[in-house]
Scaffold this active site. Structure first.
Site, PDB file in Angstrom:
ATOM      1  N   HIS A  76       0.832  -1.198   0.000  1.00 36.87           N
ATOM      2  CA  HIS A  76       0.000   0.000   0.000  1.00 36.87           C
ATOM      3  C   HIS A  76       0.871   1.253   0.000  1.00 36.87           C
ATOM      4  CE1 HIS A  76      -3.854  -2.068   1.733  1.00 36.87           C
ATOM      5  NE2 HIS A  76      -3.386  -2.645   0.641  1.00 36.87           N
ATOM      6  N   GLU A  78       0.766   3.973   1.744  1.00 42.33           N
ATOM      7  CA  GLU A  78       1.190   4.458   3.062  1.00 42.33           C
ATOM      8  C   GLU A  78       2.414   3.692   3.558  1.00 42.33           C
ATOM      9  OE1 GLU A  78      -3.429   4.351   3.080  1.00 42.33           O
ATOM     10  OE2 GLU A  78      -1.779   3.276   2.122  1.00 42.33           O
ATOM     11  N   CYS A 105      -6.466   1.749   5.512  1.00 39.31           N
ATOM     12  CA  CYS A 105      -6.890   0.447   6.034  1.00 39.31           C
ATOM     13  C   CYS A 105      -6.275   0.222   7.418  1.00 39.31           C
ATOM     14  CB  CYS A 105      -6.486  -0.682   5.078  1.00 39.31           C
ATOM     15  SG  CYS A 105      -4.728  -1.099   5.110  1.00 39.31           S
ATOM     16  N   CYS A 108      -2.396  -0.381   7.431  1.00 44.87           N
ATOM     17  CA  CYS A 108      -1.624   0.843   7.244  1.00 44.87           C
ATOM     18  C   CYS A 108      -1.735   1.756   8.465  1.00 44.87           C
ATOM     19  CB  CYS A 108      -2.055   1.561   5.975  1.00 44.87           C
ATOM     20  SG  CYS A 108      -1.543   0.696   4.469  1.00 44.87           S
TER      21      CYS A 108
END
Length: 154
Positions: A76, A78, A105, A108
């Site tokens: 991801h 992040e 999410c 993250c």
């Protein structure tokens, strides 16, 4: 669908950094979802990341089209921002991260908390049904850890 978060009147810098996150998101090779993250301290970009496969791994288009493969490989945005900061010896403690594409999410959120991020900024958006449980966990963890999550009009 629901929208959660703290709504604030955005300032020009928040909008500028969300624009940067949007540009970074465009670097993703994922044909279905582009997410970008920009970490900032004192109005200076200190790290960035977009959703993609790990460095050195084959990022063939067919892998992105096969969800079973994609979901096992994807990093991801992040987390990539955290990894890029670490690779360059940059601390994210006390910084703000701007994320565009999808909300944060729960996985993250854990990484951002551990990295010392103090503020998260995302645009106001509808939360897809399949993300609601994860986002609720993110909101709860951010509150417990004292991380401010601002959802702004963009």
């Amino acid at each position: 669908m629901f929208t959660k978060g703290t709504f604030i009147l955005s300032n020009k810098w928040d909008k500028r950094f969300l624009e940067m996150a949007k540009l970074v998101a465009s670097w993703s090779k994922d044909p279905s979802t582009q997410v970008g993250a920009v970490a900032v301290r004192n109005r200076t970009v200190i790290a960035q990341g977009y959703n993609g496969f790990p460095r050195g791994c084959d990022d063939h288009e067919l892998y992105y089209l096969n969800k079973a493969i994609k979901y096992k490989r994807i990093v991801h945005a992040e987390m990539n921002a955290i990894y890029n900061a670490a690779e360059n010896g940059v601390s994210l403690k006390g910084s703000t991260i701007y994320v565009i594409g999808l909300p944060i999410c729960h996985d993250c959120a854990k990484g951002l908390i551990q990295a010392g991020i103090s503020r998260v900024v995302t645009p106001e958006q509808e939360i897809p049904e399949n993300w609601q449980e994860s986002i609720s966990s993110s909101i709860s963890m951010f509150k417990e850890a004292g991380v401010v999550w601002d959802w702004i009009k963009y």
